[in-house]
Design an enzyme around this catalytic site. Sequence first.
Site, PDB file in Angstrom:
ATOM      1  N   GLY A 167     -10.543  -3.772  -0.387  1.00 38.21           N
ATOM      2  CA  GLY A 167      -9.568  -3.375   0.614  1.00 38.21           C
ATOM      3  C   GLY A 167      -8.587  -4.450   1.023  1.00 38.21           C
ATOM      4  O   GLY A 167      -8.105  -4.456   2.156  1.00 38.21           O
ATOM      5  N   THR A 168      -8.240  -5.360   0.098  1.00 41.48           N
ATOM      6  CA  THR A 168      -7.259  -6.379   0.491  1.00 41.48           C
ATOM      7  C   THR A 168      -5.864  -5.763   0.672  1.00 41.48           C
ATOM      8  O   THR A 168      -5.082  -6.255   1.485  1.00 41.48           O
ATOM      9  CB  THR A 168      -7.181  -7.529  -0.532  1.00 41.48           C
ATOM     10  OG1 THR A 168      -6.740  -7.035  -1.788  1.00 41.48           O
ATOM     11  CG2 THR A 168      -8.519  -8.227  -0.682  1.00 41.48           C
ATOM     12  N   ASN A 169      -5.571  -4.698  -0.052  1.00 44.43           N
ATOM     13  CA  ASN A 169      -4.286  -4.018   0.188  1.00 44.43           C
ATOM     14  C   ASN A 169      -4.282  -3.302   1.537  1.00 44.43           C
ATOM     15  O   ASN A 169      -3.272  -3.304   2.240  1.00 44.43           O
ATOM     16  CB  ASN A 169      -3.973  -3.045  -0.951  1.00 44.43           C
ATOM     17  CG  ASN A 169      -3.373  -3.761  -2.143  1.00 44.43           C
ATOM     18  OD1 ASN A 169      -2.211  -4.157  -2.112  1.00 44.43           O
ATOM     19  ND2 ASN A 169      -4.171  -3.964  -3.187  1.00 44.43           N
ATOM     20  N   ASN A 203       0.762   5.276  -4.458  1.00 49.10           N
ATOM     21  CA  ASN A 203      -0.306   4.483  -5.081  1.00 49.10           C
ATOM     22  C   ASN A 203       0.225   3.092  -5.415  1.00 49.10           C
ATOM     23  O   ASN A 203       1.398   2.941  -5.754  1.00 49.10           O
ATOM     24  CB  ASN A 203      -0.748   5.182  -6.373  1.00 49.10           C
ATOM     25  CG  ASN A 203      -1.835   4.414  -7.111  1.00 49.10           C
ATOM     26  OD1 ASN A 203      -2.824   3.982  -6.516  1.00 49.10           O
ATOM     27  ND2 ASN A 203      -1.666   4.232  -8.418  1.00 49.10           N
ATOM     28  N   HIS A 253      -0.368   0.050  -8.106  1.00 46.24           N
ATOM     29  CA  HIS A 253      -0.998  -0.221  -9.401  1.00 46.24           C
ATOM     30  C   HIS A 253      -0.669  -1.662  -9.811  1.00 46.24           C
ATOM     31  O   HIS A 253       0.484  -2.089  -9.697  1.00 46.24           O
ATOM     32  CB  HIS A 253      -0.495   0.766 -10.459  1.00 46.24           C
ATOM     33  CG  HIS A 253      -1.171   0.562 -11.785  1.00 46.24           C
ATOM     34  ND1 HIS A 253      -2.442   1.018 -12.035  1.00 46.24           N
ATOM     35  CD2 HIS A 253      -0.762  -0.097 -12.902  1.00 46.24           C
ATOM     36  CE1 HIS A 253      -2.791   0.665 -13.269  1.00 46.24           C
ATOM     37  NE2 HIS A 253      -1.790  -0.012 -13.812  1.00 46.24           N
TER      38      HIS A 253
HETATM   39  C1  GAR Z   1      -5.717  -3.533  -6.487  1.00 47.03           C
HETATM   40  O1  GAR Z   1      -5.373  -4.547  -7.387  1.00 47.03           O
HETATM   41  C2  GAR Z   1      -4.991  -2.247  -6.834  1.00 47.03           C
HETATM   42  O2  GAR Z   1      -3.689  -2.461  -7.295  1.00 47.03           O
HETATM   43  C3  GAR Z   1      -5.884  -1.705  -7.921  1.00 47.03           C
HETATM   44  O3  GAR Z   1      -7.190  -1.951  -7.442  1.00 47.03           O
HETATM   45  C4  GAR Z   1      -7.187  -3.139  -6.653  1.00 47.03           C
HETATM   46  C5  GAR Z   1      -7.848  -2.853  -5.321  1.00 47.03           C
HETATM   47  O4  GAR Z   1      -8.026  -4.039  -4.599  1.00 47.03           O
HETATM   48  N1  GAR Z   1      -5.630  -0.332  -8.181  1.00 47.03           N
HETATM   49  C6  GAR Z   1      -5.678   0.206  -9.395  1.00 47.03           C
HETATM   50  O5  GAR Z   1      -5.992  -0.414 -10.398  1.00 47.03           O
HETATM   51  C7  GAR Z   1      -5.314   1.680  -9.457  1.00 47.03           C
HETATM   52  N2  GAR Z   1      -5.113   2.109 -10.817  1.00 47.03           N
HETATM   53  P1  GAR Z   1      -8.247  -4.022  -3.021  1.00 47.03           P
HETATM   54  O6  GAR Z   1      -9.427  -3.083  -2.740  1.00 47.03           O
HETATM   55  O7  GAR Z   1      -8.589  -5.428  -2.665  1.00 47.03           O
HETATM   56  O8  GAR Z   1      -6.987  -3.555  -2.343  1.00 47.03           O
END
Ligand code: GAR
Length: 206
Positions: A11-13, A107, A109
């Site tokens: 969940g850093t995003n 989304n 990506h």
């Molecule tokens: C992020 O890098 C996001 O872009 C990717 O998963 C990670 C989640 O990190 N998403 C995908 O690959 C979707 N196809 P987070 O939980 O730290 O935000």
Amino acid sequence: MRVAVLVSGGGTNLQALLDAKNAGGLRDAEFVCVVSNRRKAYALERAKQNGIEAVYLPTVRFENREDYHIALRDILLERKVDLIVLAGFLVVLGDPVIQAFQGRIINIHPSLIPSFCGDGAYGLKVHEMALERGVKVTGATVHFVDGGTDTGPIIFQKAVEILPDDTPEVLQKRVMEEAEWILLPKAVDMFTQGRIHVKDGKAVIE
Ligand code: GAR
């Protein structure tokens, strides 16, 4: 606008969105719930720490994919969500959700779409693919979600340089810091201000 964030991992995003909000930005966005298909997703903790409803919705609770996505849709409709943000949500959204929220799902990506995307390209794997192919530049993309995997209209992209000693983990961190954590809050801010929408299959930004 009422915003739901769907997550599967750290969940850093999500954190980047909450940081932007807590710093006084994203004035038109209210984060009403965070939904995860994984109980241990640290993103659920981040939601609770910020007083946001955390919903755990595992796929195994449902007999089939259709029922899962009907349940997910109803959770989002009940909370009167205006915008769904997929922030590392690793379940491909089903028709019930996509049809109920057309033009209102975005989304993030971790590549420059159309490179290194589609089925099976998620998380660290995307960076492994980029390094394996030997590209010199990668990046991140925010896009609207349609019925395909990573095929919807592109909103923002940002390039990130690949360095000679990069490992997938090092590259993932750089792409997050230099692209994802910047693009996603920007897209949510502009969407909730009514400045981004879909027209004729393309994202229009005002
Ligand atoms: C992020 O890098 C996001 O872009 C990717 O998963 C990670 C989640 O990190 N998403 C995908 O690959 C979707 N196809 P987070 O939980 O730290 O935000």
